[in-house]
Design an enzyme around this catalytic site. Structure first.
Site, mmCIF file in Angstrom:
data_model
loop_
_atom_site.group_PDB
_atom_site.id
_atom_site.type_symbol
_atom_site.label_atom_id
_atom_site.label_comp_id
_atom_site.label_asym_id
_atom_site.label_seq_id
_atom_site.Cartn_x
_atom_site.Cartn_y
_atom_site.Cartn_z
ATOM 1 N N GLU A 191 0.817 -1.209 0.000
ATOM 2 C CA GLU A 191 0.000 0.000 0.000
ATOM 3 C C GLU A 191 0.853 1.262 0.000
ATOM 4 O O GLU A 191 0.567 2.231 -0.708
ATOM 5 C CB GLU A 191 -0.945 0.010 1.206
ATOM 6 C CG GLU A 191 -2.173 -0.867 1.040
ATOM 7 C CD GLU A 191 -1.879 -2.339 1.243
ATOM 8 O OE1 GLU A 191 -0.762 -2.682 1.658
ATOM 9 O OE2 GLU A 191 -2.779 -3.159 0.975
ATOM 10 N N HIS A 199 -10.275 -6.384 8.578
ATOM 11 C CA HIS A 199 -10.846 -5.944 7.299
ATOM 12 C C HIS A 199 -12.141 -5.174 7.503
ATOM 13 O O HIS A 199 -12.852 -4.920 6.537
ATOM 14 C CB HIS A 199 -11.177 -7.155 6.412
ATOM 15 C CG HIS A 199 -10.010 -7.992 6.048
ATOM 16 N ND1 HIS A 199 -9.313 -8.741 6.956
ATOM 17 C CD2 HIS A 199 -9.402 -8.214 4.860
ATOM 18 C CE1 HIS A 199 -8.334 -9.394 6.348
ATOM 19 N NE2 HIS A 199 -8.364 -9.086 5.072
#
Lengths: 467, 335
Positions: B71, B140
């Protein structure tokens, strides 16, 4: 560890002069403490028995540390030896070191709050210490539940402790109103006093709907459940929602409505008499000579007192005309018409005005006028006058014939105190006089009764020493 | 009498949140050759949540770019591309993973305009999935939008309707500064008719999705459907709720919030994020600042439980704001 000087942050315990179990008395030296400057004896602040010594000799501890626990008659534990850190400025000798009440409070606080094992408690907020120190958990919880600020409560218990009764009394008297911001704003716009409104929200919180309900309540005040002052009717307000542009206009509407109602429903009769105030004024001047300027009386105080006492002596003028009957409360709550700077007027009550001493009445009057003009009246004051006085003397008029404030049955008017030529004992003299008037409800009584009332006022003002 | 049959137009107009997001990206790709999409699995896989399905075939690998599982790396690349004149749309799979890129977002994207004295703008759009409700467990499922909403230098959007899913992207790409768009995972399958944007469409205002008089229900993104359902149920009880969809979390549209509270005098803030120091706290504070004298009850908050979002269904449900919780809070304010 007491602060034995403004710059002292810690001290070392040199020796204990007492042992656990020893009985000590206030002022007795219990320990020797070495500061950076010298060894100093620490005195105990209260009588009791040493329960436990917490600090070993030779130990250096910060100011505020609890040194020992003092058993107070076997009932409560009170640590000894700590002090209100930093508060005792420039205290450099033992005699002063620990004898303030604050000091013992601070010491107890260290124990009671449990938040500090008192080490380095130098910065502990003074307020917290005081509050915690003077109260038990029960009292603190009660204060919390009742929304009472403990710091503002004067303790009546031992060593100034705030007791449960103190909190309960404060809760009754504090006048802290629990209302939502919107409710306060709505009350302000509608000209409704929050005091006396029953809140329907959580914990009795007053919400906007409660205010609106109070504002749009019946314009004819409900019949009091009893003649007791507490059950006196609410001030009537306009049933029409007032224009939104403010307080003053809302009040104008309320006055318009009330006065129209009065003139529509109440058959007024009017009486007038001119009263010689020579005795009253002379007595007042004499009285004023002996008191500070701030406590001096003005003629209005005597006039009001006379009106109140007369209402007690002639009860036909006191109270309310409700549902075709005259309700006569035992008490005289004297409504005092106060004109407001932004226009309009209010007539809040001086409670039990007939029983107040003149200085008390004077103080009450000053307070009432000040609060009326700053919008801080209490509901009980706006709600329960039993007879109203309007004094337009300071406006220069000689007499005022007022409109009765429903559902009251009488209104007393005073004009200006003027020096007038008066015949006294066959001679002409110049004396201060006032024209007193009475507007009375003919349903509740007749002119003869009204005349008796004014005559009573006259007589009372001739004997000011008895007022 | 039978209900009138759907017209073919109405039938074709029925769409989903996912389809609307994809349509918005497709439109942006067609409209401006500087626009490209990058992120983990956005290409041949079609995106972890299927948003970019089919776009690789349509636009090719130059403009639909799969990135390594890094990321910080690919968000940094997106920021660099934006600085160099491109208009990248960077997709981060979930908000939890975005923390790896937070350095890029906070220390680079949000600050470069300032650090360069106005010379270096960063017109990047970063999309990511947020929120719980799909049993994806604690790594998540969180709702950290409030953290992003506290960063000066970026714009933070949270679409809760099909219309916003379809129309927020273009103005976000047109913004010369970084924009972060949060897509709540529970909304991708939401369906309904496509609604064209009003003429005054913008990405700075909150929207009143339902008008009411008794209590303001303030929410955004994935909480909006729950809040609208709660408002329906409350209406049956006689409580008329004003539903404010924030849409933009930074800047917050305080005027619309305060305006709603001025009508209802009561507020319930619904936010799936954690309560402490969260977005709900900021909104409650703004209500106190902007509408204190309108309040007729304490501000209520319905937030996610302050735990890592649990995996088991019943525990996950229990950890999230539920319709019954919202209704209960609304009732408390109305009393």
């Amino acid at each position: 560890m007491p602060s034995l000087g403004a710059d002292m942050t810690e001290g070392s315990l040199v020796e204990w002069l007492v042992q656990p179990g020893d009985t000590v008395v206030k002022g007795q030296a219990v320990a020797v403490v070495d500061t950076a400057k010298s060894a100093i004896e620490v005195e105990c602040f209260e009588d009791g028995a040493i329960q436990e010594l917490l600090v070993e000799p030779g130990t250096t501890v910060p100011v505020g540390t609890v040194l020992a626990v003092l058993a107070d008659g076997g009932r409560t534990d009170a640590p000894a030896g700590a002090t209100d850190t930093g508060e005792t400025a420039e205290t450099t000798n033992t005699a002063e070191a620990g004898k303030t009440v604050e000091t013992i409070k601070a010491a107890e606080a260290a124990k009671a709050t449990d938040s500090t094992k008192a080490t380095g408690a130098a910065d502990t907020a003074k307020t917290t210490e005081r509050t915690a120190a003077r109260t038990t958990p029960l009292v603190r919880r009660l204060a919390h539940d009742r929304h009472v600020d403990l710091d503002s409560v004067r303790g009546s218990g031992k060593a100034g402790r705030v007791t449960r009764a103190d909190v309960e009394a404060a809760s009754r008297d504090s006048g802290r109103i629990r209302a939502t911001p919107y409710a306060r704003r709505t009350a302000s716009e509608l000209g409704v006093d929050l005091r006396g409104i029953d809140g329907t929200g959580t914990d009795g919180t007053i919400r906007a709907r409660d205010v609106r309900a109070a504002a749009s309540g019946p314009t004819t005040p409900a019949r009091p459940a009893s003649p007791a002052p507490a059950a006196a009717p609410r001030p009537a307000v306009s049933p029409e929602p007032p224009a939104p542009d403010g307080h003053a206009q809302a009040r104008r509407q309320a006055i318009a409505h009330l006065m129209s109602k009065s003139k529509h429903e109440i058959p007024h009769y009017y009486l007038s008499t001119t009263i010689d105030l020579a005795a009253a004024v002379a007595w007042m001047r004499e009285h004023n000579r002996a008191v500070p300027v701030a406590e001096r009386l003005v003629p209005a105080a005597l006039l009001l007192k006379a009106a109140a006492v007369a209402a007690r002596k002639v009860p036909e003028m006191n109270g309310f005309w409700i549902d075709g009957g005259h309700v006569r409360p035992a008490a005289v709550h004297l409504g005092v018409a106060v004109s407001l700077r932004e226009g309009g007027l209010v007539a809040p009550a001086l409670h039990d005005a007939d029983t107040l001493s003149l200085p008390a009445l004077m103080a009450g009057l000053r307070d009432l006028v000040r609060r009326a003009r700053t919008g801080r009246l209490r509901a009980s004051e706006t709600a329960d006058p039993t007879i109203t006085v309007t004094d337009l003397g300071d406006q220069g008029v000689e007499a005022v014939f007022g409109v009765i404030y429903p559902p009251q049955v009488a209104l007393v008017g005073y004009g200006r105190v003027l020096d007038r030529p008066v015949a006294v004992d066959g001679l002409l003299g110049v004396r201060p006089c006032v024209t007193a008037t009475l507007s009375a409800d003919h349903r509740a009584g007749d002119g003869a009764v009204g005349a008796r009332y004014l005559a009573t006022v006259d007589r009372l003002l001739h004997h000011p020493e008895d007022l | 009498m039978a209900a009138p049959a759907r017209t073919p137009e109405q039938e074709t107009a029925r769409t989903s949140f996912r389809d609307e997001l994809r349509a918005a990206i497709r439109e942006a790709l067609r409209a401006d050759e500087r626009v490209f999409l990058m992120g983990e699995d956005v290409g041949s896989y079609g995106g972890a949540f299927g948003v970019s399905l089919g776009l690789l075939e349509e636009f090719g690998p130059e403009r639909i770019r799969d990135t390594p599982l890094s990321e910080s790396g690919f968000v940094g690349a997106g920021i660099g591309a934006a600085i160099a004149g491109m208009r990248p749309i960077v997709e981060i799979m979930t908000i939890n993973f975005s923390l790896l890129a937070l350095d890029q977002i906070l220390n680079n994207a949000a600050t470069l305009l300032h650090m360069s004295g106005g010379q270096v703008g960063v017109p990047v759009v970063i999309r990511m999935t947020t929120g719980a409700g799909r049993q994806l467990a604690a790594q998540h499922s969180h709702s950290l939008e409030g953290w992003y909403a506290g960063i000066p230098g970026i714009r933070v959007l949270s679409p809760g309707t099909l219309q916003d899913a379809r129309h927020m992207l273009a103005p976000a790409l047109a913004d010369p500064d970084p924009v972060v768009i949060f897509e709540h995972g529970s909304l991708y399958n939401a369906t309904g008719p496509a609604v064209p944007p009003p003429a005054s469409y913008d990405i700075v205002s909150a929207a009143v999705r339902r008008a009411g008089n008794d209590v303001s229900l303030i929410c955004h993104g994935g909480s909006l459907p729950k809040v609208l359902a709660a408002a329906d149920a409350l209406a049956a009880e006689g409580i008329s709720a004003d539903v404010v969809d924030l849409r933009s979390l930074r800047p917050l549209d305080g005027a619309t919030i305060a305006g709603s509270v001025a009508r209802t005098h009561r507020a319930v803030v619904v936010d799936e994020g954690w309560r402490t120091g969260g977005l709900s706290a900021e909104i409650a504070a703004q209500i106190a600042e902007l509408a204190f004298y309108e309040l007729d009850a304490p501000v209520e908050r319905v937030c996610g439980a302050e735990v890592p979002v649990p995996y088991p269904k019943h525990l996950e449900d229990a950890a999230l704001p539920a319709i019954v919780d919202i209704m209960a809070a609304a009732r408390r304010t109305v009393g």
